[in-house]
Design an enzyme around this catalytic site. Structure first.
Site, short mmCIF file in Angstrom:
data_model
loop_
_atom_site.label_atom_id
_atom_site.label_comp_id
_atom_site.label_asym_id
_atom_site.label_seq_id
_atom_site.Cartn_x
_atom_site.Cartn_y
_atom_site.Cartn_z
N HIS A 105 0.60 -1.38 -0.51
CA HIS A 105 0.16 0.43 0.44
C HIS A 105 0.94 0.90 0.18
O HIS A 105 2.08 1.11 0.17
CB HIS A 105 -0.74 0.32 1.44
CG HIS A 105 -1.63 -0.81 1.57
ND1 HIS A 105 -1.91 -1.93 2.19
CD2 HIS A 105 -3.27 -0.86 1.70
CE1 HIS A 105 -2.29 -2.55 2.56
NE2 HIS A 105 -3.25 -2.14 2.04
N ASP A 108 2.24 1.63 2.95
CA ASP A 108 3.22 1.21 3.72
C ASP A 108 5.42 1.25 3.44
O ASP A 108 5.93 1.27 3.77
CB ASP A 108 3.20 -0.29 3.36
CG ASP A 108 2.27 -0.96 3.29
OD1 ASP A 108 1.15 -0.58 4.84
OD2 ASP A 108 1.56 -1.76 2.27
C1 XUL Z 1 -6.80 -6.41 5.79
C2 XUL Z 1 -6.86 -6.87 3.93
C3 XUL Z 1 -5.57 -5.96 3.42
C4 XUL Z 1 -5.85 -5.45 2.52
C5 XUL Z 1 -5.06 -4.93 0.99
O1 XUL Z 1 -7.95 -7.44 6.38
O2 XUL Z 1 -6.50 -8.55 3.98
O3 XUL Z 1 -3.98 -5.99 4.04
O4 XUL Z 1 -5.26 -7.33 2.00
O5 XUL Z 1 -5.66 -3.99 2.11
#
Ligand code: XUL
Ligand code: CO
Length: 441
Positions: A105, A108
């Protein structure tokens, strides 16, 4: 010549395949990346990705206590320098594990900004760092995504927020993340809507929120075409947590939403084991349904705990479950653009650097073993035959005419009456089939 410098993890050489008789816990016993299974190499079948968030950004906290990991790159006074140090460690781990992919993300990889311009400029600066690192690394981007749930501005949702400024902030963030994914050659783009839902109906207009979410997703798809991004957009279903009611509840719910907005060609699903369990489904159910509906995309590999009703995101180590999942996948040819992304976190007591390596090695190995089991089940053909025999009646010309819409309810009813039908129940043979599968493990 200088000796190679050991990484943060204390290792210098990538993990190697040593075979099932190896006693080395830090070797692959089953994951032999070049071994051909069902027509593809193991590496190409399993398409493992290391995720940035749990492995490098999560400090080991839980609702009752804070940080346990004390990861050095998370402690410092210069957020940009910390982000660069984090990228160094991340690419070290990708190399040590010899995996083909990673995922992130925006939040991150780069420091989160207060205003959108601050946020985007931090992200742009780190993107250059990541692009340079990726250019000399084996690991490429499986997918990118935007974190539209951690900062307090998203507490009432991103696209579904009552405040259109949050919708706009989210649009700017997703555009940047989608374009970054495209620039890095990412193969998919993920949207997980943890705050796209609500806590109480008393302050919520569901009709408006669905409308906002549908338009947002459509705009993302329009932009994907505009910039020439070829990969699918992936919605990640989850029924709750953090929101009490989440709109992308499960695969079936997401499918209905995509149909309403006419997006099934461009949008697929990213299925996660722990989310399936929270929705009251099995992992293999969600996989099989996604294939059946034509929206299978990718998988977040992890496992929940049967005794805990929340998203524990543990590393997947259950060969039985993974065999069923991979059996479903092999029936349909497996991944195309997707992969197995380790959306999994080590337990907060696993505080040694090597624990992070061990967790990935173990889960990679068990998935590889499950792949071999699944291939065997498929090649044996027993399960396929049982299912085909069970539905054989539907292959007849008359049955196909019904499915093709060439018979009316009255015609089918009259035929049943004319033949004076009295259908004979047949055994489902569940225990026999379960024995076959259990013996193959
Ligand atoms: C949350 C989850 C996230 C998504 C990406 O439960 O799985 O980490 O994978 O936003
Ligand atoms: Co996930």
């Amino acid at each position: 010549m200088n000796a190679p410098v050991p990484s943060y993890f204390g290792l210098t050489d990538p993990i190697k395949y040593e075979g099932p008789s190896s006693t080395n816990p830090l070797a692959y016993h089953y994951y032999d990346k070049n071994r051909i299974v069902a027509g593809r190499s193991m590496e190409d079948h399993l398409r493992f990705a290391v995720c940035y968030w749990h492995s490098f950004s999560w400090p080991g906290g839980d609702p009752f206590g804070g940080e346990t990991f004390l990861r050095p790159w998370m402690h410092g006074s210069d957020p940009m320098a910390m982000a660069k140090a984090k990228a160094d460690v991340a690419f070290d781990l990708f190399k040590l594990l010899d995996v083909p992919f990673y995922t992130f993300h925006d939040a991150d990889v780069a420091p989160v900004g207060e205003t959108i311009n601050e946020h985007l400029s931090n992200f742009a600066a780190i993107l250059d760092v990541i692009e340079a690192k990726q250019s000399t690394a084996k690991a490429k981007l499986l997918w990118g995504t935007a974190n539209l749930f951690s900062h307090r501005r998203f507490m009432a949702g991103a696209a579904t927020n009552p405040d259109p400024d949050v919708f706009a902030f989210s649009a700017a963030t997703v555009r940047a993340c989608l374009e970054a994914t495209h620039r890095l050659g990412g193969q998919n783009y993920v949207l997980w809507g943890g705050r796209e839902g609500y806590e109480t109906i008393l302050n919520t207009d569901i009709g408006r929120e669905y409308q906002q979410m549908g338009r947002f997703l459509s705009m993302v798809v329009e932009h994907k075409h505009k910039i020439g991004f070829k990969g699918p957009i992936l919605i990640e279903p989850k029924p709750r947590e953090p929101s009490k009611h989440q709109y992308d509840y499960d695969v079936a719910t997401v499918f209905g939403f995509l149909e309403k907005w006419g997006l099934t060609d461009d949008v697929k699903v990213n299925i996660e084991q722990n989310h399936a369990i929270l929705a009251g489904h099995s992992f293999e159910h969600e996989i099989a349904l996604a294939y059946a509906l034509g929206i299978f995309g990718s998988v977040d590999l992890n496992r929940g705990d049967a005794l805990l009703g929340w998203d524990t995101d543990q590393f997947a180590m259950d060969a039985g479950e993974l065999t069923l999942v991979l059996h479903e996948m092999l029936k349909h040819g497996g991944f195309s653009t997707g992969g197995f992304n380790f959306d999994a976190k080590i337990r907060r007591q696993s505080i040694d650097p090597i624990d992070l390596v061990q967790a990935h090695v173990g889960s990679i190995d068990i998935a590889a073993r499950a792949l071999v089991n699944a291939e065997k089940l498929l090649n044996d053909g027993v399960l396929t035959k049982i299912v085909n025999d069970r539905y054989a009646g539907w292959d007849s010309a008359e049955s196909q005419a019904i499915l093709a819409g060439k018979r009316t309810l009255a015609e089918v009813a009259d035929r049943a009456i004319a033949a004076d039908l009295s259908p004979k129940p047949r055994s489902g043979r569940q225990e026999y089939i379960e024995t076959l599968v259990a013996r193959s493990l």
